[in-house]
Motif scaffolding. Sequence first.
Motif, PDB file in Angstrom:
ATOM      1  N   ILE A 254      52.022   8.024  21.417  1.00  0.00           N
ATOM      2  CA  ILE A 254      52.267   8.510  20.067  1.00  0.00           C
ATOM      3  C   ILE A 254      52.953   7.395  19.288  1.00  0.00           C
ATOM      4  CG2 ILE A 254      53.535  10.168  18.658  1.00  0.00           C
ATOM      5  CD1 ILE A 254      51.207  11.421  20.075  1.00  0.00           C
ATOM      6  N   MET A 255      52.367   6.982  18.177  1.00  0.00           N
ATOM      7  CA  MET A 255      52.932   5.878  17.405  1.00  0.00           C
ATOM      8  C   MET A 255      54.209   6.333  16.702  1.00  0.00           C
ATOM      9  SD  MET A 255      50.854   3.601  18.244  1.00  0.00           S
ATOM     10  CE  MET A 255      51.526   2.300  17.213  1.00  0.00           C
ATOM     11  N   ILE A 256      55.252   5.492  16.791  1.00  0.00           N
ATOM     12  CA  ILE A 256      56.554   5.868  16.218  1.00  0.00           C
ATOM     13  C   ILE A 256      57.080   4.807  15.258  1.00  0.00           C
ATOM     14  CG2 ILE A 256      57.188   7.326  18.181  1.00  0.00           C
ATOM     15  CD1 ILE A 256      58.858   5.011  19.277  1.00  0.00           C
ATOM     16  N   SER A 257      56.242   3.853  14.868  1.00  0.00           N
ATOM     17  CA  SER A 257      56.684   2.801  13.941  1.00  0.00           C
ATOM     18  C   SER A 257      56.719   3.316  12.507  1.00  0.00           C
ATOM     19  CB  SER A 257      55.744   1.591  14.038  1.00  0.00           C
ATOM     20  OG  SER A 257      55.732   1.066  15.351  1.00  0.00           O
ATOM     21  N   LYS A 258      57.630   2.778  11.723  1.00  0.00           N
ATOM     22  CA  LYS A 258      57.733   3.189  10.321  1.00  0.00           C
ATOM     23  C   LYS A 258      56.544   2.711   9.499  1.00  0.00           C
ATOM     24  CE  LYS A 258      62.799   3.302  10.235  1.00  0.00           C
ATOM     25  NZ  LYS A 258      64.034   2.747   9.607  1.00  0.00           N
ATOM     26  N   ASN A 259      55.934   1.588   9.892  1.00  0.00           N
ATOM     27  CA  ASN A 259      54.826   1.020   9.128  1.00  0.00           C
ATOM     28  C   ASN A 259      53.458   1.453   9.647  1.00  0.00           C
ATOM     29  OD1 ASN A 259      55.245  -0.356  11.514  1.00  0.00           O
ATOM     30  ND2 ASN A 259      54.619  -2.332  10.715  1.00  0.00           N
ATOM     31  N   GLN A 260      53.411   2.532  10.432  1.00  0.00           N
ATOM     32  CA  GLN A 260      52.158   2.927  11.053  1.00  0.00           C
ATOM     33  C   GLN A 260      51.162   3.554  10.069  1.00  0.00           C
ATOM     34  OE1 GLN A 260      53.785   5.760  13.903  1.00  0.00           O
ATOM     35  NE2 GLN A 260      52.796   7.431  12.800  1.00  0.00           N
ATOM     36  N   ASP A 261      51.599   3.890   8.855  1.00  0.00           N
ATOM     37  CA  ASP A 261      50.682   4.480   7.877  1.00  0.00           C
ATOM     38  C   ASP A 261      49.542   3.541   7.523  1.00  0.00           C
ATOM     39  OD1 ASP A 261      52.107   6.810   7.802  1.00  0.00           O
ATOM     40  OD2 ASP A 261      53.254   6.309   5.998  1.00  0.00           O
ATOM     41  N   GLU A 262      49.735   2.250   7.755  1.00  0.00           N
ATOM     42  CA  GLU A 262      48.686   1.279   7.456  1.00  0.00           C
ATOM     43  C   GLU A 262      47.557   1.320   8.493  1.00  0.00           C
ATOM     44  OE1 GLU A 262      50.200  -2.645   6.635  1.00  0.00           O
ATOM     45  OE2 GLU A 262      52.163  -1.844   6.102  1.00  0.00           O
ATOM     46  N   ILE A 263      47.826   1.913   9.637  1.00  0.00           N
ATOM     47  CA  ILE A 263      46.811   1.998  10.695  1.00  0.00           C
ATOM     48  C   ILE A 263      45.853   3.142  10.381  1.00  0.00           C
ATOM     49  CG2 ILE A 263      46.390   2.211  13.164  1.00  0.00           C
ATOM     50  CD1 ILE A 263      49.295   1.398  13.621  1.00  0.00           C
ATOM     51  N   LYS A 264      44.564   2.879  10.492  1.00  0.00           N
ATOM     52  CA  LYS A 264      43.550   3.889  10.234  1.00  0.00           C
ATOM     53  C   LYS A 264      42.944   4.373  11.548  1.00  0.00           C
ATOM     54  CE  LYS A 264      43.799   3.245   5.757  1.00  0.00           C
ATOM     55  NZ  LYS A 264      44.397   4.252   4.860  1.00  0.00           N
ATOM     56  N   PRO A 265      42.688   5.683  11.665  1.00  0.00           N
ATOM     57  CA  PRO A 265      41.982   6.182  12.858  1.00  0.00           C
ATOM     58  C   PRO A 265      40.646   5.452  13.016  1.00  0.00           C
ATOM     59  CG  PRO A 265      42.874   8.012  11.594  1.00  0.00           C
ATOM     60  CD  PRO A 265      43.074   6.784  10.744  1.00  0.00           C
ATOM     61  N   GLY A 266      40.336   5.082  14.250  1.00  0.00           N
ATOM     62  CA  GLY A 266      39.115   4.332  14.520  1.00  0.00           C
ATOM     63  C   GLY A 266      39.348   2.852  14.724  1.00  0.00           C
ATOM     64  N   MET A 267      40.542   2.347  14.313  1.00  0.00           N
ATOM     65  CA  MET A 267      40.861   0.940  14.562  1.00  0.00           C
ATOM     66  C   MET A 267      41.115   0.716  16.052  1.00  0.00           C
ATOM     67  SD  MET A 267      43.394  -0.232  11.454  1.00  0.00           S
ATOM     68  CE  MET A 267      42.760  -0.535   9.811  1.00  0.00           C
ATOM     69  N   PHE A 268      40.896  -0.527  16.487  1.00  0.00           N
ATOM     70  CA  PHE A 268      41.155  -0.892  17.879  1.00  0.00           C
ATOM     71  C   PHE A 268      42.606  -1.333  18.047  1.00  0.00           C
ATOM     72  CE2 PHE A 268      36.567  -1.333  17.643  1.00  0.00           C
ATOM     73  CZ  PHE A 268      36.170  -0.761  18.839  1.00  0.00           C
ATOM     74  N   GLY A 269      43.209  -0.898  19.144  1.00  0.00           N
ATOM     75  CA  GLY A 269      44.587  -1.280  19.434  1.00  0.00           C
ATOM     76  C   GLY A 269      44.742  -1.697  20.882  1.00  0.00           C
ATOM     77  N   THR A 270      45.776  -2.465  21.158  1.00  0.00           N
ATOM     78  CA  THR A 270      46.065  -2.932  22.516  1.00  0.00           C
ATOM     79  C   THR A 270      47.494  -2.571  22.879  1.00  0.00           C
ATOM     80  OG1 THR A 270      44.536  -4.791  22.280  1.00  0.00           O
ATOM     81  CG2 THR A 270      46.148  -4.921  24.058  1.00  0.00           C
ATOM     82  N   ALA A 271      47.654  -1.770  23.911  1.00  0.00           N
ATOM     83  CA  ALA A 271      48.986  -1.419  24.409  1.00  0.00           C
ATOM     84  C   ALA A 271      49.433  -2.493  25.391  1.00  0.00           C
ATOM     85  CB  ALA A 271      48.949  -0.054  25.084  1.00  0.00           C
ATOM     86  N   GLN A 272      50.616  -3.042  25.171  1.00  0.00           N
ATOM     87  CA  GLN A 272      51.136  -4.136  25.992  1.00  0.00           C
ATOM     88  C   GLN A 272      52.253  -3.595  26.888  1.00  0.00           C
ATOM     89  OE1 GLN A 272      51.993  -6.416  22.330  1.00  0.00           O
ATOM     90  NE2 GLN A 272      50.643  -8.007  23.133  1.00  0.00           N
TER      91      GLN A 272
END
Length: 350
Positions: A254-272
Motif C-alpha cells: 500500500i503506497m504511503i508517500s505524500k507525493n503518490q497522487d502523481e502515480i497513475k494506475p497501470g504504471m510500472f513500479g519496482t519494489a526494492q
Amino acid sequence: MKKLIIIALVVVSVGAVAFTLYNNKQEMNEAATLAMKSSEYISVTVEKVEEKTVNRNFEANGIFEPSQELKLMSETSGAVVKIQRRKGDYVRKGDLLVQIDDRLIRSEYTIAKLTRDQAEKDLKRFENLAATDAITKKQLEENENGFKIADAQLGALKKRLDDTKVTAPIAGFINEDYYELGTLVSPGMPLVDIINKNPLKLAVNVTETEISKVKKDDEIAVRVNAMSNQDFIGKVHFISDKADASFKYQVELIMISKNQDEIKPGMFGTAQFKFSQEEKVLMIDRKSISGSLKDPGVYLIKNGVAVYQTVKIHPLDDGSVEILDGLKAGDEVIASGLINVKEGTKVKVQ
C-alpha cells in the motif's frame, strides 16, 4: 559378344566400389578403436564449493492498481433524463450520477402506496372486530395476507423507483462513462467505471526464498519507472500463503508517500526489498550445474570417475548459485568438460 563385355565391365566396377567401401569401413573402425584406446579419460577442471557472504536484497516488478475498481451497471430500464457527473469527475459514495426517467414507476408507486395504506386501515378495523368476535378468524387472516401483499408490492416498487437514481457505490474518479442525455438503458447495461486510487496498491511476485524475508508492515522503497527522479514508499499489506503456478508468492504494497497522487494506475513500479543483514552461504558457478535449474545436479570425482550428485540450489544475480542441499564446503565439482561427462566416465583434472 559386346553385351558380354559390357556386363563384365559392370561387374568389375561394382566389385571395385564394394571393395573400396569395405576398406574405408575397416579404416574407420580401426581409427575409432584407436581413439578409444588413446582417450582413456576426459580432461576436466574442477571448482571448490566455497562459503561466501551474500546480501539478500532483491527487487520485484509490478503494476500499480487502484484499491477499488468497479463497473457500475444499470438495474432498471428507461431513458437518461439528467446527468450529474461525467468522466474525470471525482465522486463521493452516494453522489447522484444520472437520473433515469421515473414517471411511469412513480405513478405505479403512488397507486401501490394508496393500496397499501388502505389495506393497513382495513386490517386495523378487522383486528378491532376480531377482538369482539364480530368476524371469523379466517376473515382476519385474509385481511392480514392482503396487507402483506400490498406492503411487499410497495417495497418492490420503492426499489425500482430508487434504481432510477444511479448513485456512486464508492468514492473515486469516473474513469469512463457510457451515457448521454436520452440514452436508453436496460438492466445489466454498463453506465460508468469508477476507480478509487486512495490508497494505491503495488502487487509483486517473489520467490519462495525471498518471501521468507518479507514481513507484514515492512516499509519498502518503491521506484516508479516513469518517474525515476522521485522516491516513494510502500508498506507491506498482504502476503499470500500459497504460491501460484510459477511457484511465486504475491506481496501487496500500500503506497504511503505524500507525493503518490502523481502515480497513475497501470504504471510500472519496482519494489526494492533491502535488508541490512548479510549471510554466509555455499556457492558455486552456474556453469558447474548439469541439467536445468528445475532439476539440477553436479558431478563429483571419486577414484578418478565422475559421480552424479543431485543438489538443491537458488540462483543468484551474479551468475553463481547458492547450494541449499547436496554439497558441503570444500567439495570439488567438475566445472568444465561437462558436455562429455556422464555417470562413470573416467576423468582427469587438468
